[in-house]
Enzyme design. Structure first.
Site, short mmCIF file in Angstrom:
data_model
loop_
_atom_site.label_atom_id
_atom_site.label_comp_id
_atom_site.label_asym_id
_atom_site.label_seq_id
_atom_site.Cartn_x
_atom_site.Cartn_y
_atom_site.Cartn_z
N SER A 129 0.95 -0.87 -0.09
CA SER A 129 0.08 -0.25 0.12
C SER A 129 1.18 1.26 -0.05
O SER A 129 1.95 1.07 0.65
CB SER A 129 -0.87 -0.04 1.37
OG SER A 129 -1.54 1.13 1.73
N TYR A 156 -0.83 -0.53 10.00
CA TYR A 156 -1.23 -1.02 8.75
C TYR A 156 -0.07 -0.64 8.10
O TYR A 156 0.38 -0.85 7.61
CB TYR A 156 -2.39 -0.12 7.96
CG TYR A 156 -2.79 -0.85 6.92
CD1 TYR A 156 -3.40 -1.95 6.71
CD2 TYR A 156 -2.44 0.26 6.17
CE1 TYR A 156 -3.78 -2.64 5.36
CE2 TYR A 156 -3.51 -0.17 4.92
CZ TYR A 156 -3.39 -0.91 4.43
OH TYR A 156 -4.24 -1.22 3.31
N LYS A 182 2.30 -3.03 5.92
CA LYS A 182 2.72 -2.89 4.46
C LYS A 182 4.41 -2.72 4.42
O LYS A 182 4.34 -3.13 3.01
CB LYS A 182 1.64 -1.79 3.69
CG LYS A 182 0.19 -2.01 4.15
CD LYS A 182 0.22 -2.93 3.17
CE LYS A 182 -1.91 -3.55 3.32
NZ LYS A 182 -2.10 -5.27 2.43
#
Ligand code: NAD
Length: 247
Positions: free
Chosen positions: A143, A156, A160
């Site tokens: 991401s 997150y 990522k």
């Protein structure tokens, strides 16, 4: 000649959003697709049906890829059904967004387990099969948040970014085998993940994107197709599909 005809792919979290678009796109290009899902059984069966209706081949396999025994089941199912494995797309992911002060240990561990540890869990049992392929591909759906960081996304973002580091190291280790390992870093793509973001925040994000729109899941699938079809000399890279948001 279609170089992907007859190849076999696994797409984790392939029943919805970006994973569903990748599964359909690969199938349209002659790839037999193993669609992994955890809880989205109906959605995954729907993708399988649509692929078969269009003359392609696919099966759905339930497994929580954050658990290593479960992840191994997906690779075993692919080998049992199709006898080989050429492409592994690590796409399964979740968010649990909170500012770090409010983030619980559970929020941290769950997001790391599903987004990052799952990549180990699928890649380890898949590795020998991919090395035996004449065009092995590992594609990790990371991401933009792994590249830039984001408020309320420490868990997150760490997961990522971890996928990107993993991608580069494994690309080096596998370079001589012909297996390529790349990350795709989507920007903001119209899926359920984005529809959970409050409307006012969505508007603010959209205003910052140079192309002034969210991406489509099919635009990420096109990146996967490119790496699978024409990516023999591309390895260890981050393919940024983000409307110009991060350059
Ligand atoms: P999505 O929620 O539709 O897709 C995630 C999929 O992963 C779902 O099908 C879900 O059921 C599956 N999944 C979750 N936990 C799982 C588990 N333990 N085992 C197996 N499957 C599991 O959202 P999406 O936007 O299509 O996301 C796909 C990937 O793209 C994710 O990794 C996400 O982080 C990444 N991504 C999305 C965006 C975006 O803007 N939508 C941007 C950058 C990266």
């Amino acid at each position: 000649m279609n170089t992907l005809q007859g190849k076999v792919a696994i797409v984790t979290g392939g029943g919805t959003g970006i994973g569903a678009a990748i599964s359909k796109c690969l199938a349209e290009n002659g790839v037999k697709v193993v669609i992994n899902y955890n809880t989205s059984s109906l959605a995954a069966q729907g993708v399988v049906s649509s692929i078969i209706e269009n003359g392609g081949e696919a099966i759905a396999v339930q497994a929580d890829v954050s658990k290593s025994e479960d992840a191994t089941k997906v690779i075993d199912a692919a080998i049992e059904k199709y006898g080989k494995l050429d492409i592994l797309v690590n796409n399964a992911g979740i968010t649990r967004d909170r500012s770090f002060k409010k983030l619980t240990e559970e929020d941290w561990r769950k997001v790391i387990d599903v987004n990052l540890n799952s990549v180990y869990n699928t890649t380890a049992p898949a590795l020998n099969y991919l090395v035996n392929s004449d065009a092995g591909r590992i594609i990790n759906i990371s991401s933009i948040i792994g590249q830039t960081g984001a408020f309320g996304q420490a868990n997150y973002s760490a997961a990522k970014a971890g996928m990107i580091g993993f991608t580069k190291s494994l690309a080096l280790e596998l370079a001589k085998t012909g297996v390529t390992v790349n990350a795709i870093c989507p920007g903001f793509i119209e899926t359920c993940m984005i529809s959970e973001v409050p409307e006012n925040i969505r508007e603010q994000i959209q205003a910052k994107i140079p192309q002034k729109r969210f991406g489509h899941a099919e635009e990420i699938a096109s990146g996967v197709l490119y790496l699978c079809k024409d990516g023999a000399y591309i390895t260890g890279q981050q393919l940024n599909i983000n409307g110009g948001l991060f350059m």
